[in-house]
Write a protein that holds these residues in place. Structure first.
Motif, PDB file in Angstrom:
ATOM      1  N   ALA A 155      11.760 -16.161   4.281  1.00  0.00           N
ATOM      2  CA  ALA A 155      10.563 -15.365   4.557  1.00  0.00           C
ATOM      3  C   ALA A 155       9.609 -15.365   3.373  1.00  0.00           C
ATOM      4  O   ALA A 155       8.382 -15.431   3.546  1.00  0.00           O
ATOM      5  CB  ALA A 155      10.958 -13.932   4.906  1.00  0.00           C
ATOM      6  N   CYS A 156      10.160 -15.299   2.168  1.00  0.00           N
ATOM      7  CA  CYS A 156       9.316 -15.244   0.965  1.00  0.00           C
ATOM      8  C   CYS A 156       8.809 -16.618   0.532  1.00  0.00           C
ATOM      9  O   CYS A 156       7.742 -16.720  -0.070  1.00  0.00           O
ATOM     10  CB  CYS A 156      10.086 -14.583  -0.175  1.00  0.00           C
ATOM     11  N   GLU A 157       9.566 -17.664   0.830  1.00  0.00           N
ATOM     12  CA  GLU A 157       9.204 -19.001   0.363  1.00  0.00           C
ATOM     13  C   GLU A 157       8.319 -19.763   1.343  1.00  0.00           C
ATOM     14  O   GLU A 157       7.335 -20.387   0.942  1.00  0.00           O
ATOM     15  CB  GLU A 157      10.475 -19.806   0.067  1.00  0.00           C
ATOM     16  N   ALA A 214       8.454  -9.278  12.037  1.00  0.00           N
ATOM     17  CA  ALA A 214       7.100  -8.787  11.791  1.00  0.00           C
ATOM     18  C   ALA A 214       7.052  -7.932  10.531  1.00  0.00           C
ATOM     19  O   ALA A 214       6.132  -8.067   9.702  1.00  0.00           O
ATOM     20  CB  ALA A 214       6.609  -7.991  12.996  1.00  0.00           C
ATOM     21  N   LYS A 215       8.032  -7.069  10.361  1.00  0.00           N
ATOM     22  CA  LYS A 215       8.073  -6.215   9.171  1.00  0.00           C
ATOM     23  C   LYS A 215       8.249  -7.048   7.907  1.00  0.00           C
ATOM     24  O   LYS A 215       7.562  -6.817   6.900  1.00  0.00           O
ATOM     25  CB  LYS A 215       9.196  -5.185   9.299  1.00  0.00           C
ATOM     26  N   ALA A 226       3.705 -10.419   2.670  1.00  0.00           N
ATOM     27  CA  ALA A 226       2.274 -10.663   2.473  1.00  0.00           C
ATOM     28  C   ALA A 226       1.609  -9.622   1.587  1.00  0.00           C
ATOM     29  O   ALA A 226       0.429  -9.745   1.277  1.00  0.00           O
ATOM     30  CB  ALA A 226       1.570 -10.705   3.823  1.00  0.00           C
ATOM     31  N   GLY A 227       2.365  -8.584   1.182  1.00  0.00           N
ATOM     32  CA  GLY A 227       1.825  -7.627   0.228  1.00  0.00           C
ATOM     33  C   GLY A 227       1.724  -6.185   0.665  1.00  0.00           C
ATOM     34  O   GLY A 227       1.333  -5.322  -0.125  1.00  0.00           O
ATOM     35  N   THR A 228       2.100  -5.865   1.896  1.00  0.00           N
ATOM     36  CA  THR A 228       2.059  -4.467   2.344  1.00  0.00           C
ATOM     37  C   THR A 228       3.204  -3.690   1.719  1.00  0.00           C
ATOM     38  O   THR A 228       4.330  -4.188   1.623  1.00  0.00           O
ATOM     39  CB  THR A 228       2.155  -4.390   3.882  1.00  0.00           C
TER      40      THR A 228
END
Length: 200
Positions: free
Chosen positions: A78-80, A93-94, A100-102
């Motif tokens: 998810a991060c890469e 989605a979460k 993305a920064g939320t």
């Protein structure tokens, strides 16, 4: 006001059950439990290039109904590179919006296991957060529920979290440490690897 609906006798039994499992820990199990959230925090930093809070949020978002190795694999992805499959749509989605920064606290249910898991990973020194998953529940109630519903939301979650906080206070430990050490003992036991009797 104490956030418990159980009788005083039942509440004390929960605390006693937690303390009994704590006393069964070998030195190796205790060390594994004590280091669990610190290691998870390091992983959270690695997968996000240094942002432990974001990494903890992604890990927590993807933790539901997954083993820890599965969660770690999905969180790295998810991060890469982003993540579009491998979990429920809500979890994906979460994780995506957190990566993305939320702020994770604006995305995760902070009064439930996922929110507390995020807090413990983001700050292993958190003095209040307690992760009540199915194993933590079964430790406290002294019964392996299997597939039965544990009702881990709202008041019942807080009832069990308060029992861990009380056990931690008696031991002079962080609630998350007590949860993690007892979790290691319990999961070793149900896997058939725990053999040490309680300390006396």
């Amino acid at each position: 006001m104490v956030p418990w609906s159980a009788s005083e006798k039942q509440r004390e039994q929960y605390v006693d059950n937690i303390l009994t499992v704590w006393q069964c820990a070998t030195s190796e199990q205790e060390q594994r439990g004590r280091s669990w959230y610190r290691i998870a925090n390091e992983l959270a930093r690695v997968i996000t290039g240094g942002d432990a809070r974001a990494g903890a949020g992604v890990l927590a978002a993807l933790s539901a109904n997954k083993s820890w190795p599965q969660t770690c694999r999905l969180a790295r992805q998810a991060c890469e590179t982003g993540l579009t499959s491998g979990h429920f749509g809500d979890a994906l989605a979460k994780a995506t919006v957190i990566a993305a920064g939320t702020d994770p606290a604006k995305v995760l249910p902070m009064d439930r296991k996922t929110g507390h898991f995020f807090r413990c990973i983001a700050d292993p020194g958190d003095t209040d957060a307690v992760v009540i998953d199915r194993h933590a529940h079964d430790i406290a109630v002294g019964d392996i529920y299997g597939r039965r519903d544990r009702g881990l939301s709202g008041q019942r979650y807080e009832l069990l979290a308060a029992a861990y906080r009380e056990a931690a206070q008696r031991l002079g430990e962080l609630p998350s440490t007590v949860q993690a050490v007892t979790w290691v003992v319990h999961t070793d036991r149900i896997a058939g690897t725990g053999t040490r009797p309680p300390r006396t």
